[in-house]
Design a protein around this motif. Structure first.
Motif, short mmCIF file in Angstrom:
data_model
loop_
_atom_site.label_atom_id
_atom_site.label_comp_id
_atom_site.label_asym_id
_atom_site.label_seq_id
_atom_site.Cartn_x
_atom_site.Cartn_y
_atom_site.Cartn_z
N SER A 169 15.66 5.17 -1.62
CA SER A 169 14.63 5.90 -0.87
C SER A 169 13.81 6.85 -1.74
CB SER A 169 15.26 6.64 0.30
OG SER A 169 16.17 7.58 -0.18
N LYS A 170 14.33 7.23 -2.91
CA LYS A 170 13.54 8.17 -3.73
C LYS A 170 12.76 7.46 -4.84
CE LYS A 170 16.22 12.32 -2.88
NZ LYS A 170 17.39 11.74 -2.18
N ASP A 171 12.99 6.17 -5.00
CA ASP A 171 12.31 5.44 -6.08
C ASP A 171 10.80 5.41 -5.87
OD1 ASP A 171 14.76 4.87 -7.03
OD2 ASP A 171 14.75 2.73 -6.55
N VAL A 172 10.09 5.43 -6.98
CA VAL A 172 8.63 5.27 -6.92
C VAL A 172 8.31 3.92 -7.56
CG1 VAL A 172 6.42 6.19 -7.76
CG2 VAL A 172 8.22 7.75 -7.01
N PHE A 173 7.43 3.15 -6.92
CA PHE A 173 7.10 1.84 -7.47
C PHE A 173 5.60 1.60 -7.30
CE2 PHE A 173 8.63 1.53 -3.13
CZ PHE A 173 7.61 0.86 -2.49
N ASP A 174 5.10 0.58 -7.94
CA ASP A 174 3.68 0.27 -7.78
C ASP A 174 3.49 -1.18 -7.34
OD1 ASP A 174 4.26 -1.10 -10.03
OD2 ASP A 174 3.05 0.11 -11.38
N ASP B 194 16.37 3.26 2.17
CA ASP B 194 16.77 2.26 1.19
C ASP B 194 16.32 0.87 1.63
OD1 ASP B 194 17.99 4.23 -0.27
OD2 ASP B 194 19.94 3.96 0.71
N VAL B 195 16.04 0.04 0.63
CA VAL B 195 15.55 -1.31 0.91
C VAL B 195 16.46 -2.31 0.19
CG1 VAL B 195 13.61 -2.89 0.52
CG2 VAL B 195 13.18 -0.55 1.24
N ASP C 107 0.81 -1.22 0.00
CA ASP C 107 0.00 0.00 0.00
C ASP C 107 0.84 1.26 0.00
OD1 ASP C 107 -2.91 -1.09 0.43
OD2 ASP C 107 -1.61 -2.24 1.74
N ILE C 108 2.12 1.14 -0.36
CA ILE C 108 2.95 2.34 -0.45
C ILE C 108 3.54 2.42 -1.87
CG2 ILE C 108 3.55 2.55 2.00
CD1 ILE C 108 6.14 1.04 1.43
N GLN C 109 3.90 3.63 -2.28
CA GLN C 109 4.50 3.79 -3.62
C GLN C 109 5.95 4.21 -3.52
OE1 GLN C 109 1.22 5.19 -3.06
NE2 GLN C 109 0.59 3.18 -3.78
N LYS C 110 6.39 4.57 -2.31
CA LYS C 110 7.81 4.86 -2.10
C LYS C 110 8.15 4.51 -0.65
CE LYS C 110 7.15 9.92 -1.52
NZ LYS C 110 6.18 10.03 -0.58
N THR C 111 9.44 4.42 -0.37
CA THR C 111 9.83 4.10 1.02
C THR C 111 10.66 5.26 1.58
OG1 THR C 111 11.96 3.09 0.58
CG2 THR C 111 10.04 1.67 0.37
N PRO C 112 10.70 5.40 2.90
CA PRO C 112 11.45 6.52 3.47
C PRO C 112 12.94 6.20 3.59
CG PRO C 112 10.36 5.29 5.19
CD PRO C 112 10.01 4.61 3.92
#
Ligand SMILES: [Fe+2]
Length: 442
Positions: free
Chosen positions: A164-169, A144-145, A137-142
């Motif tokens: 951390s700046k990537d946008v994903f679906d 790094d993963v 339910d998120i499109q980005k993370t605060p």
């Protein structure tokens, strides 16, 4: 937290090894006594990170059998063998007898990718696993993963996968899922920050008024999964309390305007919703059905029963444990003594966990404690008595109805389920509740 299976026959060593593995390596130790019960567990929990086993138990080639099983199943779980095992000597790490616990935890730490600089301090892994469901339910993370990659036979490396700046679906996350990835990793310094970010995003979604019924049920099931996961791994903090509240409110909302049960079941089964949430949701729905037929029904009764439905099996680890509805089921199920003990005390354990939730009042705790018909929350009463709270009785009948409905080896129509309930719950007030459920279906 990572999970490690330990097979050790000496009771003293068992205690020393598991305590130190947990304290210094930060891994959850699951005790097993044979190759067979280890393989049975791996069938349900293939994500176990490490197996530490005696080479042989009596005359049984325990380590060889488990190694063969891992190979056959294509599992990359690391093994550490205690004692000599010539057949595996070139393939897995075999520690010579007598095995010291310091050496064992050093090797375990290395296998799990944990740095163990100072044994006098409690060492936490540098990266903590986060299930893929945290990303739905998120499109980005605060932050790094990472993903964990096997570097050598006993070592792992963490590689940055989402910046951390990537946008994903959701589609991107589903692709990882299809490739067999079970979890990402987040640096231990950011884990709290990450969890709070995810729970805030999900609370906002659950509080939206424009969600379709399907979107709402799906988001609520994600909330349920994250609450369960967090409670079992890090405990209940204020962000988890908020997420639980938002999920319960959302569940009540969808229960109130639920479609026909057949359509709902189809939706619950076709959307990879966990058994735990299918059970909670249907349970709240049945409670709502029964309550709506009672002359004394008030809105807060549904609030109490939804709360209890949401948390009732929160400490249980497996689908198999959650299916148990009677003492007979408990003894017939293929469970270890430890898993059986967890089932016996789960109502009491859930109440203890709710001590950290300021919104769980005595009313909720009483019904939860009595959720299997026992006043002290220990065990399962096959034919509970009249001394229970009226809402506990509604909960027990609804719970048993849903357990039968969701069990593929039991009847699946109300016409066949209701007679089973009538013959088991013979006391008058329970018979009335079953009647109320029956009328709701007419
Ligand atoms: Fe339960």
């Amino acid at each position: 937290m990572s999970q490690t299976i330990l097979i050790e026959t000496n009771e003293d060593l068992k205690k020393i090894f598991s305590l130190n593995l947990n304290t210094f390596v930060g891994t959850d130790v699951i005790l097993r006594s044979s190759a067979e019960d280890t393989m049975a567990l791996l069938k349900i929990l293939p994500q176990i990170s490490l197996i530490i086993t005696r080479a042989k138990i009596k005359d049984d080639e325990t380590a060889v059998k488990i190694h063969q099983y891992l190979k056959n199943e294509g599992l990359e779980t690391t093994m550490i063998v205690l004692g000599e095992c010539p057949q595996l000597a070139n393939q897995v790490l075999c520690l010579q007898e007598p095995v010291s616990w310091e050496i064992l935890i050093r090797q375990a730490a290395q296998a799990l990718g944990v740095s163990l600089q100072d044994i006098s301090h409690r060492v936490k892994p540098d990266y903590l696993p986060v299930g893929l469901h945290f990303f739905r339910d998120i499109q980005k993370t605060p932050c790094d993963v990472y993903i964990r990659i096997k570097k050598g036979p006993h070592e792992y490396q963490f590689v940055k996968r989402i910046h951390s700046k990537d946008v994903f679906d959701l589609e991107a996350i589903q692709k990882y899922e299809e490739q067999g990835l079970k979890e990402f990793f987040v640096s231990k310094d950011y884990i709290q920050y990450f969890t709070t970010f995810v729970t805030n995003a999900l609370v906002q979604k659950l509080e939206r008024t424009d969600l379709t019924l399907e979107e709402r049920i799906l988001a609520t099931s994600h909330g349920h999964e994250i609450v369960r996961d967090s409670i079992n791994n890090i405990g209940m903090d204020s962000s988890i309390v908020d997420l639980a509240d938002a999920s319960i409110n959302s569940m009540m909302k969808s229960v109130k305007d639920s479609p026909q049960i057949a359509g709902l079941l189809k939706f619950l089964f076709s959307n990879k919703i966990t058994y735990a949430y299918q059970h909670s949701h249907l349970l709240a729905l049945m409670c709502h059905y029964v309550l709506s037929k009672q002359s004394w029904y008030r809105g807060e009764h549904l609030q109490v029963l939804s709360f209890v439905s949401f948390f009732s099996d929160v400490t249980l680890k497996s689908h198999q444990q959650m299916q148990i509805g009677s003492m007979r089921d408990l003894w017939e199920a293929n469970l270890t003594d430890e898993e059986r003990a967890q089932v016996i005390s789960h109502a009491k354990d859930a109440v203890a966990i709710l001590e950290a939730n300021p919104h769980a009042d005595d009313y909720i705790k009483t019904v939860l404690l009595q959720s299997h018909g026992k006043l002290d929350g220990m065990g399962i009463e096959d034919n509970p008595g009249e001394d229970l709270h009226p809402l506990s009785k509604v909960f027990i009948i609804s719970d048993n109805f849903v357990k039968i409905l969701l069990n593929p080896s039991m009847p699946s129509t109300k016409k066949d389920i209701l007679p089973l309930l009538y013959s088991r719950f013979t006391n008058p007030s329970y018979q009335k509740i079953i009647k109320a459920l029956e009328q709701k279906f007419e």
